[in-house]
Scaffold this motif. Structure first.
Motif, mmCIF file in Angstrom:
data_model
loop_
_atom_site.group_PDB
_atom_site.id
_atom_site.type_symbol
_atom_site.label_atom_id
_atom_site.label_comp_id
_atom_site.label_asym_id
_atom_site.label_seq_id
_atom_site.Cartn_x
_atom_site.Cartn_y
_atom_site.Cartn_z
ATOM 1 N N TYR A 49 0.818 -1.207 0.000
ATOM 2 C CA TYR A 49 0.000 0.000 0.000
ATOM 3 C C TYR A 49 0.860 1.269 0.000
ATOM 4 O O TYR A 49 0.473 2.293 -0.555
ATOM 5 C CB TYR A 49 -0.923 0.007 1.223
ATOM 6 N N VAL A 83 -12.935 0.060 -1.227
ATOM 7 C CA VAL A 83 -12.994 1.509 -0.977
ATOM 8 C C VAL A 83 -12.151 2.261 -2.004
ATOM 9 O O VAL A 83 -12.560 3.321 -2.507
ATOM 10 C CB VAL A 83 -12.520 1.818 0.462
ATOM 11 N N VAL A 84 -10.989 1.717 -2.343
ATOM 12 C CA VAL A 84 -10.136 2.349 -3.358
ATOM 13 C C VAL A 84 -10.854 2.368 -4.703
ATOM 14 O O VAL A 84 -10.786 3.362 -5.435
ATOM 15 C CB VAL A 84 -8.788 1.604 -3.456
ATOM 16 N N ILE A 94 -14.097 2.502 -5.284
ATOM 17 C CA ILE A 94 -15.114 3.557 -5.238
ATOM 18 C C ILE A 94 -14.464 4.931 -5.394
ATOM 19 O O ILE A 94 -14.937 5.788 -6.153
ATOM 20 C CB ILE A 94 -15.900 3.496 -3.911
ATOM 21 N N SER A 95 -13.358 5.139 -4.700
ATOM 22 C CA SER A 95 -12.667 6.430 -4.762
ATOM 23 C C SER A 95 -12.140 6.712 -6.161
ATOM 24 O O SER A 95 -12.259 7.840 -6.666
ATOM 25 C CB SER A 95 -11.505 6.440 -3.758
ATOM 26 N N VAL A 96 -11.574 5.693 -6.808
ATOM 27 C CA VAL A 96 -11.046 5.865 -8.161
ATOM 28 C C VAL A 96 -12.167 6.203 -9.138
ATOM 29 O O VAL A 96 -12.017 7.084 -9.996
ATOM 30 C CB VAL A 96 -10.286 4.602 -8.610
ATOM 31 N N ALA A 132 -14.990 7.697 -8.495
ATOM 32 C CA ALA A 132 -15.434 9.076 -8.244
ATOM 33 C C ALA A 132 -14.416 10.085 -8.765
ATOM 34 O O ALA A 132 -14.787 11.089 -9.400
ATOM 35 C CB ALA A 132 -15.672 9.272 -6.747
ATOM 36 N N LEU A 133 -13.136 9.847 -8.512
ATOM 37 C CA LEU A 133 -12.092 10.777 -8.970
ATOM 38 C C LEU A 133 -12.014 10.823 -10.497
ATOM 39 O O LEU A 133 -11.822 11.892 -11.086
ATOM 40 C CB LEU A 133 -10.742 10.376 -8.379
ATOM 41 N N TYR A 179 -14.473 10.255 -12.539
ATOM 42 C CA TYR A 179 -15.659 10.998 -12.991
ATOM 43 C C TYR A 179 -15.412 12.504 -12.893
ATOM 44 O O TYR A 179 -15.684 13.253 -13.838
ATOM 45 C CB TYR A 179 -16.868 10.600 -12.149
#
Length: 292
Positions: free
Chosen positions: A61, A145-146, A148-150, A152-153, A155
């Motif tokens: 990580y 979670v990563v 989902i974050s990717v 959104a970012l 987009y």
């Protein structure tokens, strides 16, 4: 409770598939090339993460940023010197080129790293936390979670930034984008680099969960193609939700039917989607194209 546990495990597994598929979808949506070497880029990312761990003691990580940078550079070099010269050739030429690259990378990994499975050992590798009787894997939750974050970012990047809008313009109509002053070749380099860089992130997230070996990418790239077609080619959120769907289908079919039939189930879904809605569930219909 067994079904609930299966659904949660399927969603977390789907997050991993989404993370792998978003990079493939970006390349397909912008550069318009089917990258059969996508799985091998994932394999390379995991080997790089493993080398950082074994030589420098870096947690996967922590080394993720370095792995992303390495894969972005590999993607840009691949696009510039291999893909760009054949962009105007027939589709079969591009297919054979990326397929040949896939085979070459597999054999290169076999020659340099050997055929043994390699993995890392971390303190959280087998860690779980419980909500009642439900057990949730920490590394899989982090990957989810990563993902989902990717999504959104990506987009926000594609919708709100000038570069993102240029990428969308090239994806929709290359010639019109060129006439508007957009450097199409640079956008292709950037899109391919970002797509492969996302695989680098996926490789870092997968390293605490899976071991790496030269043919690892073959399995994941087949699933990624199913996810891309299911979600809708060119749609980042389509790739994300398509990954979740395939994760759920795989988990449920493994429990309700048989573990050996899970691939057959999602490939059957793949064929049905191609027959009934070729643009994908989140596509806009026949002939429609979207990025983001």
């Amino acid at each position: 409770m067994t079904i609930v546990q299966t659904l949660i495990s399927g969603l977390l597994l789907g997050g991993i598939y989404s993370l792998i598929s978003m990079g493939l979808n970006l390349i397909l949506g912008v550069v318009r090339i089917v990258n059969f070497a996508h799985g091998e880029f994932l394999m390379i990312a995991m080997y790089i993460s493993f080398l950082f761990y074994s030589t420098m003691g870096l947690d996967p990580y922590i080394s993720a940023i370095l792995v992303i940078a390495c894969l972005f550079l590999i993607g840009v070099i691949t696009q510039r010197f291999m893909i760009q010269p054949i962009l105007d050739t027939p589709p079969t030429t591009k297919i054979f080129a990326t397929l040949g690259l896939s085979i070459a990378l597999q054999n290169l990994a076999l020659m340099t790293m050997g055929a043994n499975h390699m993995s890392v050992r971390t303190s959280y590798q087998s860690a779980v936390f419980h909500i009642g009787e439900i057990a949730i894997s920490i590394p899989r939750l982090i990957a989810f979670v990563v993902a989902i974050s990717v999504a959104a970012l990506l987009y926000l990047f594609l919708q709100k930034t000038f570069t993102g809008k240029a990428i969308r313009a090239v994806a929709m109509q290359r010639q019109a984008a060129h006439l508007m002053g957009i450097n199409v070749k640079k956008i292709y380099l950037l899109a391919f680099g970002i797509g492969v860089g996302l695989v680098g992130l996926a490789g870092s997230m997968l390293m605490p969960i899976y071991s790496v070996y030269p043919t690892l990418g073959t399995t994941f790239v087949l699933i990624a193609f199913v996810v891309v077609v299911l979600g809708g080619m060119g749609s980042m959120f389509g790739a994300f939700f398509g990954g979740l769907m395939i994760g759920l289908v795989e988990a449920l079919s493994g429990v309700l039917l048989d573990t050996g039939l899970k691939e057959a189930v999602y490939f059957a879904i793949f064929i049905l989607v191609l027959l009934l809605r070729p643009s994908g569930i989140f596509g806009l219909g026949k002939g429609a194209e979207e990025v983001g």
